[in-house]
Enzyme design. Structure first.
Site, short mmCIF file in Angstrom:
data_model
loop_
_atom_site.label_atom_id
_atom_site.label_comp_id
_atom_site.label_asym_id
_atom_site.label_seq_id
_atom_site.Cartn_x
_atom_site.Cartn_y
_atom_site.Cartn_z
N LYS A 171 0.83 -1.21 0.00
CA LYS A 171 0.00 0.00 0.00
C LYS A 171 0.87 1.25 0.00
O LYS A 171 0.59 2.22 -0.72
CB LYS A 171 -0.92 -0.01 1.23
CG LYS A 171 -1.75 1.28 1.41
CD LYS A 171 -2.70 1.51 0.26
CE LYS A 171 -3.46 2.84 0.41
NZ LYS A 171 -4.38 2.86 1.55
N LYS A 238 0.42 12.22 5.41
CA LYS A 238 0.80 11.22 6.40
C LYS A 238 1.27 9.94 5.74
O LYS A 238 2.28 9.35 6.15
CB LYS A 238 -0.41 10.94 7.31
CG LYS A 238 -0.22 9.87 8.38
CD LYS A 238 -0.65 8.47 7.92
CE LYS A 238 -2.11 8.40 7.57
NZ LYS A 238 -2.51 7.02 7.15
#
Length: 303
Positions: A171, A238
């Site tokens: 991911k 983030k």
């Protein structure tokens, strides 16, 4: 025991809805009581706390902003690890760092729980449509067999990514490429706009040249609907930071990703953090003193 779901935000809410639609009994919890109330209206049961949910669910899904929230929900004194029954499976759909995932998984294993990292890709649109890609980090065949039918309620492409941390690594790589390319494409269009070129002119050339392999989503990343309910810029920032953190742990240099992260961070500092991830173009425009004109509708449809 039921299925628990913690985190009913942009991604979590539609995923939870798909689990309900598939006929699963769902117990939900979120820090926003309104989000819980809306799910109850759709047929879910409400848990007053994380520990209440943990005591009544055999599988617990998490959809949380990042490592800090995951640590609090799983590892806290009132968290899932402290109150779930032995054998409970925690399926974490969030995006975290590889090190954080493996640390939480180790602590859960010591408590007799199964922790699976299963971050998703496909955005809010894919979550609503039930077509997400799910990157599953577990080498336990029995655990995977238990959760696979649940994942099929909201995922079209379910990939086993090796042991714990494998899903998270894939991911992070996906987001690293996608988000870095977003800034590169936007930068090019701002460059052209400052020089007086139209967006349609630029795209027509790029699509039929060597750059065409990375311009497929140009219409999306130049979208000026900055308040759209998609991946927030602050969350994207983030995620890039987590990619860099995980790369540093492996002694891998990623200068292009560092540059992209810097632009995302600048956009957050400029006040665009709560807007769509592609709001990075606003910071690039601020710096250049030029604005990128939207693509014509026909150009967008041809993408």
């Amino acid at each position: 025991m039921g299925i628990g779901f913690i985190g009913l935000g942009t991604m979590g809410r539609p995923v939870a809805e798909n689990l309900l639609t598939a006929g699963h009994d769902l117990i939900v919890h979120d820090v926003m009581s309104a989000a819980v109330d809306e799910m109850v209206e759709l047929g879910a049961s409400a848990a007053g706390s994380v520990q209440d949910l943990a005591r009544n669910a055999g599988v617990v899904f998490l959809s949380l902003p990042g490592p800090a929230e995951i640590d609090a929900v799983v590892m806290g004194i009132d968290g899932v690890r402290q109150h779930a029954a032995e054998g409970t499976i925690i399926v974490d759909l969030s995006t975290s760092s590889v090190a954080a995932v493996r640390s939480v998984a180790s602590a859960c294993d010591a408590a007799g729980l199964h922790y699976v990292d299963a971050p998703v890709s496909g955005g809010a649109v894919g979550a609503r449509a039930g077509t997400l890609s799910i990157l599953v980090g577990t080498d336990d065949d029995e655990v995977f067999a238990t959760i696979e039918p649940l994942l099929q309620a909201f995922g079209r492409n379910i990939v086993r990514a090796g042991g714990v941390g494998g899903g998270t690594l894939l991911k992070l790589i996906n987001n690293q490429v996608f988000l870095s390319a977003t800034v590169l494409v936007q930068e090019a269009f701002v460059f052209g706009a400052k020089a007086g070129l139209s967006s349609d002119e630029i795209k027509a050339v790029l699509d039929h040249s060597t750059a065409g392999v990375i311009t497929r989503n140009t219409g999306f990343v130049l979208n000026r609907d900055f308040n759209a309910q998609v991946f927030k810029l602050s969350i994207a920032t983030k995620d890039l930071a987590l990619s860099l953190e995980s790369a540093e742990a492996l002694a891998v240099s990623m200068p292009m990703t560092e540059a992209a992260h810097s632009m995302f961070q600048q956009a957050v500092e400029a006040g665009y953090g709560d807007q769509a991830f592609y709001s990075t173009v606003r910071r690039l425009e601020d710096l250049a003193g030029a604005e990128v004109a939207p693509l014509s509708p026909l150009i967008k449809e041809d993408e």
